[in-house]
Design a protein around this motif. Structure first.
Motif, PDB file in Angstrom:
ATOM      1  N   UNK A 252       0.837  -1.203   0.000  1.00  0.00           N
ATOM      2  CA  UNK A 252       0.000   0.000   0.000  1.00  0.00           C
ATOM      3  C   UNK A 252       0.868   1.247   0.000  1.00  0.00           C
ATOM      4  N   UNK A 253       1.042   1.857  -1.154  1.00  0.00           N
ATOM      5  CA  UNK A 253       1.934   3.020  -1.279  1.00  0.00           C
ATOM      6  C   UNK A 253       1.424   4.245  -0.529  1.00  0.00           C
ATOM      7  N   UNK A 254       0.134   4.272  -0.188  1.00  0.00           N
ATOM      8  CA  UNK A 254      -0.403   5.431   0.530  1.00  0.00           C
ATOM      9  C   UNK A 254       0.162   5.532   1.942  1.00  0.00           C
ATOM     10  N   UNK A 255       0.761   4.436   2.433  1.00  0.00           N
ATOM     11  CA  UNK A 255       1.366   4.454   3.774  1.00  0.00           C
ATOM     12  C   UNK A 255       2.862   4.729   3.736  1.00  0.00           C
ATOM     13  N   UNK A 256       3.449   4.903   2.568  1.00  0.00           N
ATOM     14  CA  UNK A 256       4.891   5.114   2.464  1.00  0.00           C
ATOM     15  C   UNK A 256       5.273   6.498   2.997  1.00  0.00           C
ATOM     16  N   UNK A 257       6.481   6.633   3.563  1.00  0.00           N
ATOM     17  CA  UNK A 257       6.938   7.949   4.017  1.00  0.00           C
ATOM     18  C   UNK A 257       7.109   8.903   2.844  1.00  0.00           C
ATOM     19  N   UNK A 258       6.942  10.191   3.123  1.00  0.00           N
ATOM     20  CA  UNK A 258       7.037  11.202   2.068  1.00  0.00           C
ATOM     21  C   UNK A 258       8.182  12.185   2.294  1.00  0.00           C
ATOM     22  N   UNK A 259       9.011  11.931   3.304  1.00  0.00           N
ATOM     23  CA  UNK A 259      10.178  12.780   3.535  1.00  0.00           C
ATOM     24  C   UNK A 259      11.286  11.935   4.145  1.00  0.00           C
ATOM     25  N   UNK A 260      12.508  12.433   4.083  1.00  0.00           N
ATOM     26  CA  UNK A 260      13.668  11.670   4.527  1.00  0.00           C
ATOM     27  C   UNK A 260      13.627  11.402   6.033  1.00  0.00           C
ATOM     28  N   UNK A 261      13.145  12.352   6.809  1.00  0.00           N
ATOM     29  CA  UNK A 261      13.099  12.184   8.263  1.00  0.00           C
ATOM     30  C   UNK A 261      12.298  10.942   8.643  1.00  0.00           C
TER      31      UNK A 261
END
Length: 427
Positions: A252-261
């Motif tokens: 489920x890509x909607x749960x992937x992080x969206x920033x490096x932190x």
């Protein structure tokens, strides 16, 4: 009687004179137009007509019969069929193979200074491709393989039509090109088709099952330093790739992080790791330890020939060798030649991709990898000698452009001796 005949011919004479004057004027205008084109355009005009609407039915009798024409500026006008032209462009691929460019063409023409994702998909990847298009919202050039089999062909094209028209971002950003033949997994040929018809100066060679987690496109386009590096033609930008340790989390890509932190938190907890960590040669040269610590662009310094990162590079660059068919070494061969040609790899410090979990065709991969491994061994030696000879002949052997070649090719037995002999023979 004679008088009547003479008077009756006057209207005819006036009409003929009128049409003669019109002909003279039109001829003069045509001649002036031709002279203007001749002296204001010194380039041959070669055009492949795009298709703004999909071909309703694919018939082998109609494949590639559109004309490609050019004007040599010497008054000689010539042409050839689109199919004949493209058969040469992709001549190393398995034939017969029919390329249909711009089966669908994006409504918004991209700017030249932009980044086109070039990718390839089969029918089982339509849904995941749809997610990529919605996520990226930028130019994409995709090759779709269509099996030349009437039983499955029409069904695939109907599914493609439904897919393309169901997503407004698809119609806005995506150019679709078809390859119709009976050959499965001509990955490098499909990559070349997508790149050949990309309409921007820069391309990103990406597998469709990777999810871009950050907006790297806008960061790059807004960075004067990075754009200057790309314009030199000797830079490729690497975006590090990760995957979840628990493959179910990668569904489920909607749960992937969206920033490096947030990504680093998952890495520290061992939930996220380098893609295919068990096969370190594939991505290890990106130096993931450096990525964890860095906030500035850094150069790949430990290149090795099995390295196959996901990269952004100038469209005006090498083409993938189409002799690689099937799984194994195909992408590595592309990137090896890119590196050998004088392009350096630089890793973006804040951006990343995450693999979306799917099943693999392990039975096919095992046999195809064995074949391509043998081909790749010979291919690397061939490239070393070919590029070395080229650099010597165009006086670039003693320039930074040949540095990558010297670094990786000196290990080949007899390479240094052969190059020295060749340089002496032409001096």
């Amino acid at each position: 009687m004679i008088k009547l005949r003479v008077e009756g011919t006057k209207p005819i004479q006036r009409t003929l004179k009128f049409f003669f004057h019109v002909y003279i004027i039109l001829s003069a205008l045509y001649t002036l137009g031709y002279i203007y084109r001749m002296y204001t355009n010194n380039d041959d005009l070669i055009s492949i007509q795009p298709r703004n609407e999909p071909v309703p039915e694919i018939s082998s009798a109609k494949w590639g019969q559109d004309k490609i024409s050019w004007d040599s500026n010497s008054g000689i006008y010539d042409s050839m069929t689109e199919e004949f032209f493209l058969s040469k462009v992709f001549s190393e691929s398995m034939q017969p193979s029919h390329v249909i460019p711009y089966y669908f063409r994006a409504d918004d023409p991209p700017k030249e200074e932009d980044i086109t994702i070039t990718t390839l998909i089969t029918s089982d990847r339509f849904l995941i491709f749809n997610k990529l298009v919605t996520n990226y919202q930028g130019p994409i050039s995709v090759t779709i393989h269509v099996s030349d089999n009437e039983e499955t062909r029409d069904e695939l094209l109907k599914s493609l039509n439904d897919l393309y028209n169901s997503n407004p971002y698809m119609k806005k950003y995506v150019d679709v090109h078809l390859v119709v033949d009976r050959f499965e997994r001509q990955f490098n040929m499909w990559r070349n088709v997508a790149k050949f018809f990309a309409r921007t100066n820069y391309v990103m060679m990406l597998d469709v099952d990777f999810h871009p987690c950050t907006n790297f496109r806008q960061k790059i386009l807004r960075s004067p330093r990075i754009m200057k590096m790309l314009r030199t033609g000797n830079t490729a930008l690497v975006i590090p790739a990760f995957e979840y340790a628990n493959l179910k989390e990668g569904l489920n890509s909607s749960t992937f992080p969206t920033n490096k932190k947030d990504a680093l938190k998952l890495i520290d907890s061992k939930r996220l790791a380098m893609f295919h960590a068990s096969w370190k040669p594939g991505h290890g040269s990106s130096n993931y330890d450096a990525w964890h610590r860095s906030n500035v662009l850094y150069k790949v310094t430990q290149y090795q020939f099995q390295y196959e990162p996901y990269v952004i590079f100038p469209k005006n660059s090498i083409w993938c060798d189409e002799r690689f068919v099937g799984y194994g070494a195909n992408k590595a061969a592309c990137l090896f030649e890119l590196y050998l040609s004088g392009v350096n790899y630089w890793v973006l410090p804040e951006d990343f991709l995450i693999h979306q979990t799917h099943e693999y065709l392990e039975s096919a991969r095992k046999h195809e990898r064995l074949f391509n491994r043998k081909l790749y061994d010979q291919f690397r030696e061939e490239l070393c000698f070919r590029y070395a000879r080229n650099f010597i002949l165009i006086d670039e052997w003693d320039t930074p452009k040949s540095r990558n070649l010297k670094e990786v090719c000196h290990k080949i037995r007899g390479f240094t001796q052969a190059i020295n002999f060749f340089r002496e023979s032409i001096s």
